[in-house]
Scaffold this motif. Structure first.
Motif, short mmCIF file in Angstrom:
data_model
loop_
_atom_site.label_atom_id
_atom_site.label_comp_id
_atom_site.label_asym_id
_atom_site.label_seq_id
_atom_site.Cartn_x
_atom_site.Cartn_y
_atom_site.Cartn_z
N SER A 7 0.85 -1.18 0.00
CA SER A 7 0.00 0.00 0.00
C SER A 7 0.89 1.24 0.00
O SER A 7 2.11 1.13 0.17
N GLY A 8 0.26 2.38 -0.18
CA GLY A 8 0.99 3.63 -0.11
C GLY A 8 1.31 4.28 -1.44
O GLY A 8 1.83 5.39 -1.50
N GLY A 9 1.02 3.59 -2.53
CA GLY A 9 1.25 4.19 -3.84
C GLY A 9 0.23 5.27 -4.14
O GLY A 9 -0.70 5.49 -3.37
N GLY A 10 0.45 5.96 -5.25
CA GLY A 10 -0.48 7.01 -5.65
C GLY A 10 0.15 7.95 -6.64
O GLY A 10 1.22 7.67 -7.20
N LEU A 11 -0.52 9.07 -6.83
CA LEU A 11 -0.04 10.10 -7.75
C LEU A 11 0.68 11.19 -6.94
O LEU A 11 0.13 11.70 -5.96
N VAL A 12 1.88 11.52 -7.37
CA VAL A 12 2.66 12.54 -6.67
C VAL A 12 3.39 13.39 -7.71
O VAL A 12 3.72 12.91 -8.79
N GLN A 13 3.62 14.64 -7.38
CA GLN A 13 4.33 15.52 -8.29
C GLN A 13 5.84 15.25 -8.23
O GLN A 13 6.35 14.76 -7.23
N PRO A 14 6.54 15.57 -9.31
CA PRO A 14 8.01 15.43 -9.28
C PRO A 14 8.60 16.18 -8.10
O PRO A 14 8.17 17.30 -7.79
N GLY A 15 9.55 15.55 -7.43
CA GLY A 15 10.14 16.12 -6.23
C GLY A 15 9.44 15.73 -4.95
O GLY A 15 9.94 16.02 -3.86
N GLY A 16 8.28 15.11 -5.08
CA GLY A 16 7.51 14.70 -3.91
C GLY A 16 7.99 13.40 -3.28
O GLY A 16 8.99 12.81 -3.72
N SER A 17 7.26 12.98 -2.27
CA SER A 17 7.63 11.79 -1.51
C SER A 17 6.43 10.85 -1.35
O SER A 17 5.27 11.30 -1.34
N LEU A 18 6.73 9.59 -1.22
CA LEU A 18 5.76 8.56 -0.87
C LEU A 18 6.42 7.54 0.03
O LEU A 18 7.64 7.32 -0.05
N ARG A 19 5.61 6.91 0.86
CA ARG A 19 6.10 5.82 1.69
C ARG A 19 5.28 4.58 1.39
O ARG A 19 4.07 4.56 1.66
N LEU A 20 5.93 3.57 0.84
CA LEU A 20 5.26 2.32 0.55
C LEU A 20 5.37 1.39 1.76
O LEU A 20 6.39 1.38 2.45
#
Length: 124
Positions: A7-20
């Protein structure tokens, strides 16, 4: 039955962060090295990162360049991938994978179970 749910995926802008996150069940999580592998549309599997069973050893693909961090929480049977400074070329389905052994795995061929994947899209 071995199961791994990302889980934790999604749409993010360049330079952004996500935690899977990847919650594991059906096996002794503490005894197995784990990893993250990704697949972009029209491309093959690409190894991203691996971590030993103890969590003491980690390894990253060259393209990560210090932007990602793999970790694990044995109390929660959960694997993580913190992704920072995301780029459009990081867009892919990200899979967590289990190794039959306890040493960190580099590459895609030495995992025996895979999750269903979570989509990461980096776009403005």
């Amino acid at each position: 039955e071995v199961q791994m749910v990302e889980s934790g995926g999604g749409l993010v802008q360049p330079g952004g962060s996500l935690r899977l996150s990847c919650v594991a069940s059906g096996f002794a999580f503490n005894n197995h090295a784990m990893g993250w592998v990704r697949q972009a549309p029209g491309k093959g599997l690409e190894w991203v990162s691996g971590i030993s069973a103890s969590g003491m050893t980690t390894s990253y693909a060259n393209f990560v360049q210090g932007r990602f961090a793999i970790s694990r929480d044995s109390a929660k049977d959960t694997l993580y991938l913190q992704m920072n400074s995301l780029k459009a070329e990081d867009s892919a389905v990200y899979y967590c994978a289990k190794s039959p052994g306890n040493a960190v795995v580099v590459g895609t061929s030495d995992y025996d179970y895979w999750g269903q994947g979570t989509q990461v899209t980096v776009s403005s």
